[in-house]
Design a protein around this motif. Structure first.
Motif, short mmCIF file in Angstrom:
data_model
loop_
_atom_site.label_atom_id
_atom_site.label_comp_id
_atom_site.label_asym_id
_atom_site.label_seq_id
_atom_site.Cartn_x
_atom_site.Cartn_y
_atom_site.Cartn_z
N ASN A 1 0.80 -1.23 0.00
CA ASN A 1 0.00 0.00 0.00
C ASN A 1 0.84 1.28 0.00
OD1 ASN A 1 -2.63 -0.91 -0.27
ND2 ASN A 1 -2.93 -1.21 1.91
N PRO A 2 1.81 1.43 0.92
CA PRO A 2 2.59 2.68 0.92
C PRO A 2 3.50 2.83 -0.30
CG PRO A 2 3.47 1.13 2.53
CD PRO A 2 2.19 0.55 2.04
N ILE A 3 3.75 1.73 -1.00
CA ILE A 3 4.64 1.78 -2.16
C ILE A 3 3.87 2.08 -3.44
CG2 ILE A 3 6.20 0.39 -3.61
CD1 ILE A 3 6.98 -1.17 -1.10
N VAL A 4 2.68 1.49 -3.59
CA VAL A 4 1.97 1.51 -4.87
C VAL A 4 0.77 2.45 -4.88
CG1 VAL A 4 0.76 0.09 -6.58
CG2 VAL A 4 2.69 -0.86 -5.30
N ALA A 5 0.06 2.54 -3.76
CA ALA A 5 -1.26 3.17 -3.77
C ALA A 5 -1.26 4.68 -3.57
CB ALA A 5 -2.16 2.52 -2.71
N LYS A 6 -0.16 5.25 -3.10
CA LYS A 6 -0.14 6.69 -2.80
C LYS A 6 -0.03 7.52 -4.08
CE LYS A 6 1.73 6.46 1.90
NZ LYS A 6 2.83 6.89 2.79
N PRO A 7 -0.73 8.66 -4.15
CA PRO A 7 -0.67 9.50 -5.35
C PRO A 7 0.75 9.93 -5.73
CG PRO A 7 -2.46 10.21 -3.92
CD PRO A 7 -1.69 9.19 -3.15
N GLN A 8 1.57 10.27 -4.73
CA GLN A 8 2.92 10.73 -5.04
C GLN A 8 3.79 9.61 -5.61
OE1 GLN A 8 1.40 10.84 -2.09
NE2 GLN A 8 2.78 10.50 -0.34
N ALA A 9 3.48 8.36 -5.22
CA ALA A 9 4.23 7.23 -5.77
C ALA A 9 3.92 7.05 -7.25
CB ALA A 9 3.89 5.96 -5.00
N VAL A 10 2.66 7.23 -7.62
CA VAL A 10 2.25 7.10 -9.02
C VAL A 10 2.78 8.27 -9.84
CG1 VAL A 10 0.24 7.01 -10.55
CG2 VAL A 10 0.21 5.75 -8.39
N ALA A 11 2.75 9.47 -9.26
CA ALA A 11 3.20 10.67 -9.98
C ALA A 11 4.68 10.59 -10.35
CB ALA A 11 2.94 11.91 -9.12
N MET A 12 5.43 9.77 -9.64
CA MET A 12 6.86 9.61 -9.93
C MET A 12 7.10 9.19 -11.39
SD MET A 12 9.51 6.92 -8.14
CE MET A 12 9.34 7.69 -6.53
N TYR A 13 6.10 8.51 -11.99
CA TYR A 13 6.29 7.96 -13.33
C TYR A 13 5.73 8.88 -14.43
CZ TYR A 13 7.56 3.83 -10.74
OH TYR A 13 8.20 2.97 -9.89
N LEU A 14 5.23 10.05 -14.04
CA LEU A 14 4.66 10.95 -15.04
C LEU A 14 5.68 11.36 -16.11
CD1 LEU A 14 2.34 13.33 -12.97
CD2 LEU A 14 1.68 12.00 -14.98
N ASP A 15 6.88 11.66 -15.69
CA ASP A 15 7.89 12.14 -16.64
C ASP A 15 8.17 11.08 -17.71
OD1 ASP A 15 9.90 14.07 -17.53
OD2 ASP A 15 11.34 12.56 -16.87
N THR A 16 8.49 9.87 -17.28
CA THR A 16 8.82 8.81 -18.23
C THR A 16 7.61 8.41 -19.07
OG1 THR A 16 10.41 7.96 -16.62
CG2 THR A 16 9.89 6.54 -18.48
N HIS A 17 6.44 8.35 -18.45
CA HIS A 17 5.24 7.98 -19.20
C HIS A 17 4.87 9.04 -20.23
CE1 HIS A 17 3.72 4.89 -15.99
NE2 HIS A 17 4.71 4.43 -16.73
N ASN A 18 5.07 10.32 -19.90
CA ASN A 18 4.88 11.38 -20.89
C ASN A 18 5.77 11.15 -22.11
OD1 ASN A 18 3.24 14.10 -20.43
ND2 ASN A 18 3.81 13.35 -18.41
N LYS A 19 7.03 10.84 -21.85
CA LYS A 19 7.98 10.64 -22.95
C LYS A 19 7.60 9.44 -23.82
CE LYS A 19 11.88 12.69 -20.43
NZ LYS A 19 13.16 12.42 -19.71
N ILE A 20 7.18 8.36 -23.17
CA ILE A 20 6.80 7.16 -23.92
C ILE A 20 5.63 7.45 -24.86
CG2 ILE A 20 5.75 4.87 -23.69
CD1 ILE A 20 7.46 4.51 -21.14
N ILE A 21 4.62 8.15 -24.35
CA ILE A 21 3.44 8.41 -25.18
C ILE A 21 3.76 9.44 -26.26
CG2 ILE A 21 1.00 9.03 -25.17
CD1 ILE A 21 1.00 8.29 -22.18
N ASP A 22 4.63 10.39 -25.97
CA ASP A 22 5.05 11.34 -27.01
C ASP A 22 5.75 10.60 -28.16
OD1 ASP A 22 4.04 13.54 -25.72
OD2 ASP A 22 5.93 14.08 -24.74
N GLU A 23 6.57 9.63 -27.82
CA GLU A 23 7.22 8.81 -28.86
C GLU A 23 6.17 8.05 -29.67
OE1 GLU A 23 10.29 6.26 -27.35
OE2 GLU A 23 11.10 7.83 -26.05
N PHE A 24 5.17 7.54 -28.97
CA PHE A 24 4.11 6.78 -29.64
C PHE A 24 3.32 7.69 -30.59
CE2 PHE A 24 -0.31 4.92 -29.37
CZ PHE A 24 -0.05 3.86 -30.22
#
Length: 493
Positions: A133-156
Protein backbone atom coordinates in the motif's frame (compact mmCIF):
# COMPACT_ATOMS: atom_id res chain seq x y z
CA UNK A 1 -15.14 -6.90 16.55
CA UNK A 2 -17.27 -10.02 16.08
CA UNK A 3 -20.21 -8.30 17.76
CA UNK A 4 -19.93 -5.33 15.38
CA UNK A 5 -19.93 -7.62 12.36
CA UNK A 6 -22.91 -9.52 13.74
CA UNK A 7 -24.76 -6.25 14.37
CA UNK A 8 -24.07 -5.03 10.83
CA UNK A 9 -25.35 -8.26 9.37
CA UNK A 10 -28.53 -8.23 11.38
CA UNK A 11 -29.43 -4.54 11.38
CA UNK A 12 -32.70 -3.91 9.64
CA UNK A 13 -33.99 -7.32 10.65
CA UNK A 14 -37.11 -7.15 12.77
CA UNK A 15 -38.09 -9.79 15.31
CA UNK A 16 -41.52 -9.77 13.65
CA UNK A 17 -39.97 -11.01 10.42
CA UNK A 18 -39.32 -14.67 9.76
CA UNK A 19 -35.68 -15.51 9.12
CA UNK A 20 -35.48 -17.80 6.12
CA UNK A 21 -32.88 -20.46 5.40
CA UNK A 22 -30.28 -20.30 2.65
CA UNK A 23 -31.98 -23.26 0.98
CA UNK A 24 -35.14 -21.14 0.58
CA UNK A 25 -33.41 -18.64 -1.73
CA UNK A 26 -34.69 -18.95 -5.33
CA UNK A 27 -32.50 -21.03 -7.59
CA UNK A 28 -32.38 -24.34 -9.43
CA UNK A 29 -32.90 -27.45 -7.32
CA UNK A 30 -29.54 -28.98 -6.35
CA UNK A 31 -28.86 -32.70 -6.68
CA UNK A 32 -27.00 -34.72 -4.03
CA UNK A 33 -23.22 -34.32 -4.19
CA UNK A 34 -23.07 -32.73 -7.67
CA UNK A 35 -25.33 -29.78 -6.79
CA UNK A 36 -26.46 -27.83 -9.87
CA UNK A 37 -23.99 -29.32 -12.35
CA UNK A 38 -26.82 -31.10 -14.24
CA UNK A 39 -28.25 -27.64 -15.07
CA UNK A 40 -25.26 -26.94 -17.33
CA UNK A 41 -25.36 -27.81 -21.03
CA UNK A 42 -22.14 -29.77 -20.79
CA UNK A 43 -24.02 -32.17 -18.48
CA UNK A 44 -27.30 -32.16 -20.43
CA UNK A 45 -28.98 -29.06 -18.94
CA UNK A 46 -30.06 -25.75 -20.48
CA UNK A 47 -27.52 -23.29 -19.00
CA UNK A 48 -24.28 -22.26 -20.69
CA UNK A 49 -21.60 -21.54 -18.07
CA UNK A 50 -19.34 -19.84 -20.60
CA UNK A 51 -19.73 -16.97 -21.35
CA UNK A 52 -20.16 -16.34 -17.66
CA UNK A 53 -21.89 -12.97 -18.10
CA UNK A 54 -24.77 -14.61 -20.00
CA UNK A 55 -24.92 -17.35 -17.38
CA UNK A 56 -25.44 -14.70 -14.69
CA UNK A 57 -28.04 -12.89 -16.81
CA UNK A 58 -30.01 -16.12 -17.27
CA UNK A 59 -30.01 -16.76 -13.51
CA UNK A 60 -31.17 -13.20 -12.78
CA UNK A 61 -34.00 -13.26 -15.33
CA UNK A 62 -35.26 -16.62 -14.13
CA UNK A 63 -34.87 -16.35 -10.34
CA UNK A 64 -34.58 -12.68 -9.32
CA UNK A 65 -32.19 -10.48 -7.32
CA UNK A 66 -30.80 -13.26 -5.09
CA UNK A 67 -29.99 -16.61 -6.67
CA UNK A 68 -28.68 -19.72 -4.95
CA UNK A 69 -26.27 -21.99 -6.83
CA UNK A 70 -24.37 -25.07 -5.68
CA UNK A 71 -21.53 -27.09 -7.20
CA UNK A 72 -20.02 -30.18 -5.58
CA UNK A 73 -21.14 -29.15 -2.10
CA UNK A 74 -19.96 -25.52 -2.38
CA UNK A 75 -22.66 -22.90 -1.85
CA UNK A 76 -22.71 -19.87 -4.14
CA UNK A 77 -24.94 -16.81 -4.06
CA UNK A 78 -25.46 -14.39 -6.94
CA UNK A 79 -26.36 -10.83 -5.93
CA UNK A 80 -28.04 -8.40 -8.35
CA UNK A 81 -28.95 -5.45 -6.08
CA UNK A 82 -26.54 -2.67 -4.99
CA UNK A 83 -28.12 -2.59 -1.52
CA UNK A 84 -27.13 -6.22 -1.05
CA UNK A 85 -23.63 -5.58 -2.40
CA UNK A 86 -23.19 -2.81 0.17
CA UNK A 87 -24.04 -5.19 3.03
CA UNK A 88 -21.61 -7.78 1.69
CA UNK A 89 -18.75 -5.27 1.53
CA UNK A 90 -19.56 -3.92 5.00
CA UNK A 91 -19.07 -7.42 6.39
CA UNK A 92 -15.99 -8.54 4.46
CA UNK A 93 -13.66 -8.19 7.47
CA UNK A 94 -10.08 -6.85 7.70
CA UNK A 95 -8.60 -9.51 5.39
CA UNK A 96 -11.24 -10.06 2.70
CA UNK A 97 -11.23 -13.40 0.93
CA UNK A 98 -12.42 -13.76 -2.61
CA UNK A 99 -12.73 -16.76 -4.93
CA UNK A 100 -9.35 -17.88 -6.22
CA UNK A 101 -8.46 -18.34 -9.87
CA UNK A 102 -7.84 -22.06 -9.47
CA UNK A 103 -5.34 -22.58 -12.35
CA UNK A 104 -3.11 -19.86 -10.88
CA UNK A 105 -3.41 -21.38 -7.42
CA UNK A 106 -2.48 -24.87 -8.67
CA UNK A 107 0.45 -23.50 -10.68
CA UNK A 108 1.84 -21.63 -7.65
CA UNK A 109 1.59 -24.70 -5.43
CA UNK A 110 3.21 -27.02 -7.97
CA UNK A 111 6.07 -24.58 -8.53
CA UNK A 112 6.30 -23.60 -4.86
CA UNK A 113 5.92 -19.94 -5.82
CA UNK A 114 3.97 -17.52 -3.62
CA UNK A 115 0.69 -16.20 -4.97
CA UNK A 116 0.64 -12.49 -5.73
CA UNK A 117 -1.84 -9.89 -4.52
CA UNK A 118 -4.58 -11.05 -6.87
CA UNK A 119 -4.84 -14.67 -5.75
CA UNK A 120 -3.45 -14.78 -2.20
CA UNK A 121 -5.78 -14.99 0.80
CA UNK A 122 -5.86 -14.39 4.55
CA UNK A 123 -2.68 -13.46 6.40
CA UNK A 124 -0.51 -13.96 3.29
CA UNK A 125 -2.58 -11.42 1.38
CA UNK A 126 -2.67 -9.07 4.38
CA UNK A 127 1.13 -9.12 4.64
CA UNK A 128 1.60 -8.48 0.91
CA UNK A 129 -1.02 -5.75 0.82
CA UNK A 130 0.26 -3.99 3.96
CA UNK A 131 3.75 -3.91 2.46
CA UNK A 132 2.47 -2.76 -0.95
CA UNK A 133 0.00 0.00 0.00
CA UNK A 134 2.59 2.68 0.92
CA UNK A 135 4.64 1.78 -2.16
CA UNK A 136 1.97 1.51 -4.87
CA UNK A 137 -1.26 3.17 -3.77
CA UNK A 138 -0.14 6.69 -2.80
CA UNK A 139 -0.67 9.50 -5.35
CA UNK A 140 2.92 10.73 -5.04
CA UNK A 141 4.23 7.23 -5.77
CA UNK A 142 2.25 7.10 -9.02
CA UNK A 143 3.20 10.67 -9.98
CA UNK A 144 6.86 9.61 -9.93
CA UNK A 145 6.29 7.96 -13.33
CA UNK A 146 4.66 10.95 -15.04
CA UNK A 147 7.89 12.14 -16.64
CA UNK A 148 8.82 8.81 -18.23
CA UNK A 149 5.24 7.98 -19.20
CA UNK A 150 4.88 11.38 -20.89
CA UNK A 151 7.98 10.64 -22.95
CA UNK A 152 6.80 7.16 -23.92
CA UNK A 153 3.44 8.41 -25.18
CA UNK A 154 5.05 11.34 -27.01
CA UNK A 155 7.22 8.81 -28.86
CA UNK A 156 4.11 6.78 -29.64
CA UNK A 157 2.28 9.85 -30.99
CA UNK A 158 5.28 10.63 -33.21
CA UNK A 159 5.10 7.08 -34.59
CA UNK A 160 1.39 7.57 -35.27
CA UNK A 161 2.09 10.87 -37.02
CA UNK A 162 4.49 9.12 -39.39
CA UNK A 163 1.47 7.31 -40.85
CA UNK A 164 0.12 10.61 -42.16
CA UNK A 165 1.29 12.05 -45.48
CA UNK A 166 1.12 15.84 -45.46
CA UNK A 167 -1.45 15.87 -42.68
CA UNK A 168 -3.83 13.49 -44.44
CA UNK A 169 -6.04 11.10 -42.42
CA UNK A 170 -4.98 7.48 -42.06
CA UNK A 171 -6.46 4.29 -40.65
CA UNK A 172 -4.98 1.66 -38.34
CA UNK A 173 -6.44 -1.81 -38.08
CA UNK A 174 -6.16 -3.69 -34.79
CA UNK A 175 -5.03 -0.59 -32.94
CA UNK A 176 -5.48 -2.56 -29.71
CA UNK A 177 -2.25 -4.42 -30.48
CA UNK A 178 -0.25 -1.19 -30.51
CA UNK A 179 -1.95 -0.09 -27.29
CA UNK A 180 -0.84 -3.28 -25.58
CA UNK A 181 2.76 -2.65 -26.58
CA UNK A 182 2.54 0.91 -25.24
CA UNK A 183 1.07 -0.26 -21.94
CA UNK A 184 3.70 -2.99 -21.66
CA UNK A 185 6.40 -0.36 -22.15
CA UNK A 186 4.84 1.92 -19.53
CA UNK A 187 4.55 -0.91 -17.02
CA UNK A 188 8.11 -2.14 -17.63
CA UNK A 189 9.32 1.14 -16.09
CA UNK A 190 7.33 0.28 -12.96
CA UNK A 191 8.08 -3.44 -12.77
CA UNK A 192 11.74 -3.41 -13.88
CA UNK A 193 12.97 0.21 -13.69
CA UNK A 194 13.86 0.02 -17.36
CA UNK A 195 12.23 0.19 -20.75
CA UNK A 196 11.76 -2.89 -22.90
CA UNK A 197 11.69 -0.95 -26.20
CA UNK A 198 8.21 -2.17 -27.14
CA UNK A 199 6.52 0.71 -28.93
CA UNK A 200 8.66 0.84 -32.07
CA UNK A 201 8.11 -2.33 -34.10
CA UNK A 202 11.63 -2.09 -35.56
CA UNK A 203 13.20 -2.22 -32.08
CA UNK A 204 11.24 -5.17 -30.67
CA UNK A 205 13.59 -8.03 -29.86
CA UNK A 206 12.61 -11.71 -30.26
CA UNK A 207 12.48 -11.94 -26.46
CA UNK A 208 9.95 -9.07 -26.26
CA UNK A 209 7.83 -10.61 -29.03
CA UNK A 210 7.81 -13.89 -27.12
CA UNK A 211 6.85 -12.07 -23.91
CA UNK A 212 3.99 -10.31 -25.71
CA UNK A 213 2.62 -13.57 -27.10
CA UNK A 214 3.13 -15.40 -23.81
CA UNK A 215 1.13 -12.83 -21.85
CA UNK A 216 -1.63 -13.01 -24.47
CA UNK A 217 -1.67 -16.82 -24.33
CA UNK A 218 -1.63 -16.75 -20.53
CA UNK A 219 -5.09 -15.16 -20.42
CA UNK A 220 -6.52 -17.43 -23.11
CA UNK A 221 -5.18 -20.62 -21.51
CA UNK A 222 -6.32 -19.60 -18.02
CA UNK A 223 -9.85 -19.20 -19.35
CA UNK A 224 -9.80 -22.58 -21.08
CA UNK A 225 -8.62 -24.29 -17.90
CA UNK A 226 -11.10 -22.40 -15.71
CA UNK A 227 -14.19 -23.25 -17.76
CA UNK A 228 -13.44 -26.88 -18.55
CA UNK A 229 -13.59 -30.02 -16.44
CA UNK A 230 -10.51 -29.65 -14.19
CA UNK A 231 -8.78 -32.93 -14.98
CA UNK A 232 -5.56 -30.86 -15.11
CA UNK A 233 -5.74 -30.64 -11.30
CA UNK A 234 -4.94 -34.34 -11.14
CA UNK A 235 -2.58 -34.88 -14.06
CA UNK A 236 -0.76 -32.58 -16.46
CA UNK A 237 -2.72 -32.84 -19.70
CA UNK A 238 -1.76 -31.04 -22.92
CA UNK A 239 -3.69 -27.88 -22.04
CA UNK A 240 -2.02 -27.67 -18.64
CA UNK A 241 1.45 -28.18 -20.12
CA UNK A 242 0.86 -25.27 -22.52
CA UNK A 243 -0.28 -23.09 -19.64
CA UNK A 244 2.71 -24.15 -17.55
CA UNK A 245 5.20 -23.32 -20.33
CA UNK A 246 3.61 -19.91 -20.84
CA UNK A 247 3.52 -19.15 -17.12
CA UNK A 248 7.13 -20.27 -16.71
CA UNK A 249 8.30 -17.87 -19.40
CA UNK A 250 6.48 -14.85 -17.91
CA UNK A 251 7.64 -15.69 -14.38
CA UNK A 252 11.26 -16.33 -15.39
CA UNK A 253 11.33 -13.19 -17.55
CA UNK A 254 10.16 -11.17 -14.55
CA UNK A 255 12.65 -12.85 -12.22
CA UNK A 256 15.51 -12.07 -14.61
CA UNK A 257 14.74 -8.34 -14.75
CA UNK A 258 13.92 -7.99 -11.05
CA UNK A 259 17.23 -9.71 -10.26
CA UNK A 260 19.06 -7.17 -12.44
CA UNK A 261 17.39 -4.37 -10.51
CA UNK A 262 18.23 -6.00 -7.19
CA UNK A 263 21.92 -6.24 -8.09
CA UNK A 264 21.84 -2.49 -8.68
CA UNK A 265 19.64 -1.56 -5.73
CA UNK A 266 21.55 -3.42 -3.02
CA UNK A 267 24.33 -0.83 -3.29
CA UNK A 268 21.97 2.15 -3.02
CA UNK A 269 21.54 4.36 0.00
CA UNK A 270 18.42 3.36 1.94
CA UNK A 271 17.35 7.00 2.11
CA UNK A 272 16.16 9.16 -0.75
CA UNK A 273 13.51 8.92 -3.44
CA UNK A 274 13.17 5.42 -4.77
CA UNK A 275 11.02 3.82 -7.43
CA UNK A 276 8.33 1.32 -6.53
CA UNK A 277 10.55 -1.65 -7.34
CA UNK A 278 13.47 -0.17 -5.41
CA UNK A 279 11.24 0.33 -2.37
CA UNK A 280 10.08 -3.28 -2.57
CA UNK A 281 13.67 -4.54 -2.82
CA UNK A 282 15.15 -2.22 -0.18
CA UNK A 283 12.38 -2.42 2.41
CA UNK A 284 10.97 -5.90 1.78
CA UNK A 285 8.66 -5.53 4.83
CA UNK A 286 8.55 -9.29 5.41
CA UNK A 287 8.21 -9.95 1.68
CA UNK A 288 10.48 -12.56 0.16
CA UNK A 289 12.23 -12.03 -3.16
CA UNK A 290 9.77 -14.53 -4.66
CA UNK A 291 6.86 -12.46 -3.30
CA UNK A 292 8.22 -9.42 -5.14
CA UNK A 293 8.67 -11.38 -8.38
CA UNK A 294 5.06 -12.62 -8.17
CA UNK A 295 3.75 -9.09 -7.58
CA UNK A 296 5.73 -7.67 -10.50
CA UNK A 297 4.48 -10.50 -12.74
CA UNK A 298 0.93 -9.48 -11.88
CA UNK A 299 1.72 -5.86 -12.74
CA UNK A 300 2.77 -6.94 -16.23
CA UNK A 301 -0.27 -9.15 -16.74
CA UNK A 302 -2.69 -6.48 -15.49
CA UNK A 303 -1.21 -3.84 -17.80
CA UNK A 304 -1.63 -6.13 -20.76
CA UNK A 305 -5.08 -7.51 -20.05
CA UNK A 306 -7.36 -5.41 -17.85
CA UNK A 307 -5.95 -1.96 -18.66
CA UNK A 308 -5.71 -2.56 -22.40
CA UNK A 309 -9.26 -3.97 -22.47
CA UNK A 310 -10.60 -0.93 -20.61
CA UNK A 311 -8.75 1.40 -22.98
CA UNK A 312 -10.05 -0.52 -26.01
CA UNK A 313 -13.68 -0.01 -24.93
CA UNK A 314 -13.04 3.64 -24.00
CA UNK A 315 -11.43 4.53 -27.34
CA UNK A 316 -14.28 2.84 -29.17
CA UNK A 317 -16.84 4.92 -27.25
CA UNK A 318 -14.94 8.18 -27.76
CA UNK A 319 -14.36 7.56 -31.47
CA UNK A 320 -18.05 6.69 -31.96
CA UNK A 321 -19.36 9.84 -30.23
CA UNK A 322 -17.92 12.88 -32.06
CA UNK A 323 -19.80 15.50 -30.01
CA UNK A 324 -18.47 14.14 -26.73
CA UNK A 325 -15.02 13.79 -28.26
CA UNK A 326 -14.96 17.46 -29.25
CA UNK A 327 -16.10 18.60 -25.79
CA UNK A 328 -13.24 16.62 -24.26
CA UNK A 329 -10.85 18.14 -26.81
CA UNK A 330 -11.98 21.63 -25.75
CA UNK A 331 -11.36 20.66 -22.12
CA UNK A 332 -7.86 19.53 -23.09
CA UNK A 333 -7.15 22.82 -24.87
CA UNK A 334 -8.19 24.82 -21.80
CA UNK A 335 -5.60 23.01 -19.72
CA UNK A 336 -2.93 22.80 -22.38
CA UNK A 337 0.43 24.33 -21.64
CA UNK A 338 3.21 25.44 -23.95
CA UNK A 339 5.01 22.13 -23.61
CA UNK A 340 3.46 18.70 -23.99
CA UNK A 341 4.17 17.64 -20.40
CA UNK A 342 1.13 16.58 -18.37
CA UNK A 343 1.54 16.90 -14.61
CA UNK A 344 -0.62 16.24 -11.55
CA UNK A 345 -2.17 19.71 -11.71
CA UNK A 346 -3.24 19.09 -15.31
CA UNK A 347 -4.79 15.73 -14.38
CA UNK A 348 -6.83 17.41 -11.63
CA UNK A 349 -8.61 19.65 -14.18
CA UNK A 350 -10.12 17.19 -16.66
CA UNK A 351 -13.50 16.23 -15.12
CA UNK A 352 -15.24 15.43 -18.41
CA UNK A 353 -12.44 13.19 -19.64
CA UNK A 354 -12.45 11.33 -16.32
CA UNK A 355 -16.24 11.02 -16.45
CA UNK A 356 -16.01 9.63 -19.99
CA UNK A 357 -13.76 6.82 -18.72
CA UNK A 358 -16.09 6.12 -15.81
CA UNK A 359 -19.07 5.96 -18.16
CA UNK A 360 -17.23 3.57 -20.47
CA UNK A 361 -16.42 1.37 -17.48
CA UNK A 362 -20.09 1.42 -16.45
CA UNK A 363 -21.14 0.17 -19.88
CA UNK A 364 -18.25 -2.27 -20.17
CA UNK A 365 -17.64 -3.81 -16.78
CA UNK A 366 -14.79 -6.17 -17.60
CA UNK A 367 -15.42 -8.29 -14.50
CA UNK A 368 -18.89 -9.90 -14.69
CA UNK A 369 -18.90 -10.36 -10.93
CA UNK A 370 -16.90 -9.32 -7.89
CA UNK A 371 -16.65 -12.15 -5.38
CA UNK A 372 -16.28 -12.39 -1.62
CA UNK A 373 -16.18 -15.27 0.86
CA UNK A 374 -17.31 -13.80 4.19
CA UNK A 375 -16.00 -14.86 7.62
CA UNK A 376 -19.44 -14.48 9.28
CA UNK A 377 -23.12 -15.10 8.61
CA UNK A 378 -25.08 -12.18 7.14
CA UNK A 379 -28.73 -11.53 6.33
CA UNK A 380 -29.98 -10.42 2.91
CA UNK A 381 -33.73 -9.95 2.37
CA UNK A 382 -34.38 -11.98 5.54
CA UNK A 383 -32.36 -14.93 4.21
CA UNK A 384 -29.56 -16.21 6.43
CA UNK A 385 -26.39 -16.45 4.35
CA UNK A 386 -23.92 -18.80 6.07
CA UNK A 387 -20.28 -17.81 6.42
CA UNK A 388 -17.90 -19.21 3.78
CA UNK A 389 -20.58 -18.88 1.09
CA UNK A 390 -19.08 -17.61 -2.16
CA UNK A 391 -21.00 -14.41 -2.93
CA UNK A 392 -20.84 -13.08 -6.50
CA UNK A 393 -21.97 -9.47 -7.00
CA UNK A 394 -22.97 -8.92 -10.62
CA UNK A 395 -22.05 -5.27 -11.18
CA UNK A 396 -22.02 -5.69 -14.95
CA UNK A 397 -25.82 -6.14 -14.78
CA UNK A 398 -26.51 -3.52 -12.11
CA UNK A 399 -24.56 -0.90 -14.03
CA UNK A 400 -26.80 -1.28 -17.08
CA UNK A 401 -30.14 -1.63 -15.31
CA UNK A 402 -33.03 0.81 -15.82
CA UNK A 403 -33.63 0.49 -12.07
CA UNK A 404 -30.49 2.47 -11.34
CA UNK A 405 -29.70 4.47 -14.50
CA UNK A 406 -31.76 6.61 -16.83
CA UNK A 407 -31.22 5.48 -20.44
CA UNK A 408 -28.62 2.95 -19.30
CA UNK A 409 -27.53 1.92 -22.81
CA UNK A 410 -26.68 5.52 -23.72
CA UNK A 411 -23.07 6.69 -23.45
CA UNK A 412 -23.50 9.81 -21.33
CA UNK A 413 -20.37 10.85 -19.39
CA UNK A 414 -22.12 13.89 -17.94
CA UNK A 415 -24.30 11.68 -15.76
CA UNK A 416 -21.22 11.45 -13.50
CA UNK A 417 -20.78 15.23 -13.21
CA UNK A 418 -22.61 16.73 -10.26
CA UNK A 419 -23.62 19.91 -12.04
CA UNK A 420 -25.21 17.88 -14.86
CA UNK A 421 -27.00 15.18 -12.89
CA UNK A 422 -29.62 15.90 -10.25
CA UNK A 423 -30.16 12.19 -9.58
CA UNK A 424 -27.43 10.77 -7.34
CA UNK A 425 -25.90 7.50 -8.53
CA UNK A 426 -25.71 4.62 -6.08
CA UNK A 427 -21.95 3.97 -5.77
CA UNK A 428 -22.60 0.23 -5.41
CA UNK A 429 -23.94 -0.09 -8.97
CA UNK A 430 -20.61 0.32 -10.76
CA UNK A 431 -17.29 -0.67 -9.21
CA UNK A 432 -14.72 -1.26 -11.96
CA UNK A 433 -11.82 -1.35 -9.50
CA UNK A 434 -13.58 -3.15 -6.66
CA UNK A 435 -14.14 -1.87 -3.15
CA UNK A 436 -12.50 -1.60 0.24
CA UNK A 437 -9.14 -2.93 1.32
CA UNK A 438 -9.17 -5.45 -1.53
CA UNK A 439 -9.88 -2.98 -4.31
CA UNK A 440 -7.37 -2.86 -7.18
CA UNK A 441 -4.09 -1.59 -5.74
CA UNK A 442 -2.99 -0.34 -9.16
CA UNK A 443 -6.07 1.82 -9.76
CA UNK A 444 -4.25 5.17 -9.67
CA UNK A 445 -1.45 3.87 -11.86
CA UNK A 446 -3.87 2.41 -14.42
CA UNK A 447 -5.98 5.57 -14.54
CA UNK A 448 -2.93 7.80 -14.91
CA UNK A 449 -1.68 5.77 -17.87
CA UNK A 450 -5.06 5.79 -19.59
CA UNK A 451 -5.59 9.54 -19.03
CA UNK A 452 -2.17 10.33 -20.51
CA UNK A 453 -2.76 8.15 -23.57
CA UNK A 454 -6.22 9.58 -24.25
CA UNK A 455 -5.18 13.22 -23.74
CA UNK A 456 -2.20 13.02 -26.07
CA UNK A 457 -4.08 11.12 -28.77
CA UNK A 458 -7.08 13.47 -28.73
CA UNK A 459 -4.83 16.52 -28.62
CA UNK A 460 -3.24 15.44 -31.90
CA UNK A 461 -6.01 13.55 -33.70
CA UNK A 462 -9.73 13.45 -34.22
CA UNK A 463 -10.82 9.83 -34.08
CA UNK A 464 -13.46 7.92 -36.02
CA UNK A 465 -14.35 4.29 -35.45
CA UNK A 466 -14.52 2.53 -38.83
CA UNK A 467 -14.54 -1.08 -37.69
CA UNK A 468 -17.21 -3.75 -37.63
CA UNK A 469 -20.19 -3.97 -35.31
CA UNK A 470 -18.83 -4.44 -31.78
CA UNK A 471 -19.21 -7.84 -30.15
CA UNK A 472 -18.22 -9.07 -26.72
CA UNK A 473 -16.10 -12.10 -25.94
CA UNK A 474 -15.33 -13.72 -22.65
CA UNK A 475 -12.27 -15.12 -20.95
CA UNK A 476 -11.85 -14.58 -17.23
CA UNK A 477 -12.96 -11.05 -18.01
CA UNK A 478 -15.32 -9.58 -20.58
CA UNK A 479 -13.22 -8.68 -23.62
CA UNK A 480 -13.93 -6.97 -26.96
CA UNK A 481 -14.37 -9.59 -29.66
CA UNK A 482 -13.72 -7.09 -32.44
CA UNK A 483 -10.78 -5.18 -33.85
CA UNK A 484 -10.33 -1.55 -32.83
CA UNK A 485 -10.04 -0.07 -36.32
CA UNK A 486 -9.68 3.70 -36.11
CA UNK A 487 -9.37 6.57 -38.55
CA UNK A 488 -6.90 9.20 -37.33
CA UNK A 489 -7.48 12.73 -38.59
CA UNK A 490 -4.52 14.97 -37.63
CA UNK A 491 -5.57 18.20 -35.94
CA UNK A 492 -4.30 21.45 -37.42
CA UNK A 493 -2.97 22.75 -34.09
Amino acid sequence: MKFNLWFRAYRGFSSQQTLKKFEDIPGPRPYPIVGNLPELKIFGGDLEFNPFDKFCLNLHEKYGDLVRWSILGENNLFVFKPEHAKIVFQNEGPSPNRPSVIPWEVYSKRKNYPSGLVNSQGDIWKNQRSASNPIVAKPQAVAMYLDTHNKIIDEFVDILMNNSHNGEPFAIKKFETELKYVLLEMMSIVAFDQRLQCINAEKRSPEILKLFNSIKDYGDLTSQLFYNIPIWKYFRNKLWREFERTSDFVYNFTRKYVTESYNYVKNLNQKGNHTMLQQYLLNKNNLSFDDIVSIMSEFLLAAFDTTSTTLHFWLHRISSNPDIQEEIYEEILKNDKKNAYIDQDYLSKIPLLKASLKESQRLHSIAPTNGRVLPNDIILDNYLIPKNTTINMAFFLMSKSTKYFKNPEQYDPKRWLRESNSDPINPYTSMPFGFGSRMCIGRRLAEQKMYLIMIKILKNFRLEYIGKEPKLGFRLIVVPDYDLTLKFIPRKN
